[in-house]
Design a protein around this motif. Structure first.
Motif, PDB file in Angstrom:
ATOM      1  N   SER A  44      10.159  -1.869  -2.286  1.00 39.54           N
ATOM      2  CA  SER A  44       9.226  -0.841  -2.728  1.00 39.54           C
ATOM      3  C   SER A  44       9.974   0.337  -3.349  1.00 39.54           C
ATOM      4  N   LYS A  47      11.053  -0.578  -6.657  1.00 32.66           N
ATOM      5  CA  LYS A  47       9.905  -0.920  -7.516  1.00 32.66           C
ATOM      6  C   LYS A  47       9.960  -2.363  -8.014  1.00 32.66           C
ATOM      7  N   TYR A  49       8.565  -6.387  -6.853  1.00 32.86           N
ATOM      8  CA  TYR A  49       7.470  -6.890  -6.035  1.00 32.86           C
ATOM      9  C   TYR A  49       7.427  -8.407  -5.893  1.00 32.86           C
TER      10      TYR A  49
END
Length: 182
Positions: A44, A47, A49
């Motif tokens: 996270s 950034k 995923y």
């Protein structure tokens, strides 16, 4: 350091081959393959995923990209490496004080597009007036001299020569028969 995270062994093997080329070019590169997913809090923060991630760490700057498990993202990895290295320590300095082309000017002789391109690559861009500052910062990766219209002061010339002699990089734009040289 380059780390590839993926639960898929085929993805890791594919990236191992490609990243081996980077290691051949720069032997100090440390490559790690993790048959696992990146820890969620860290993912996270970076950034990213997906289950398939490349993480580059250089001088305490860490950046990452998601990768497609069925596609080799060599161009994206190269860009990530360049962006991370540039972000870690590289500053681009536009020399000023001699009537040089303005790095913010948007006309045909301005360098704003050039400056924006470097910023997009993760470089910090600054202007540098040697007569005022009297030194070239050590973290200057590239000094740009854009068509100076006035001669350099002897102390400025000395600074430029020292910078180049110590391995500094200079990109010098000049018009034919320009009035100034160092």
């Amino acid at each position: 350091q380059i780390k590839v995270y993926s639960p898929n062994l085929e993805v890791l093997n594919m990236y191992d081959k490609v990243l081996g080329l980077y290691k051949n070019y720069l032997p100090s590169t440390n490559i790690e393959l993790q048959q696992d997913v990146l820890e969620p809090t860290r993912a996270s923060k970076l950034k990213v995923y997906s289950e398939h991630v490349v993480v580059v760490n250089y001088k305490n700057v860490e950046q990452a990209i998601d990768i497609q498990h069925d596609q080799l993202a060599e161009k994206q990895i190269s860009s990530l490496i360049q962006h991370t290295v540039n972000h870690a320590s590289n500053w681009l300095a536009f020399l000023t004080g001699h009537g040089e082309n303005d790095m913010f000017e948007t006309n045909e002789f301005g360098l704003s597009k050039f400056m924006i391109m470097f910023k997009q690559q993760g470089m910090h861009v600054v202007s540098l007036n040697l007569a005022e500052q009297k030194f070239i910062p050590q973290n200057t990766a590239l000094l740009i001299v854009a068509n100076p219209q006035q001669d350099f002061l002897p102390a400025e010339t000395e600074l430029l020569h020292e910078y180049i002699a110590s391995g500094g990089n200079v990109l010098w734009f000049t018009e034919p028969e320009s009035p100034s040289s160092a």
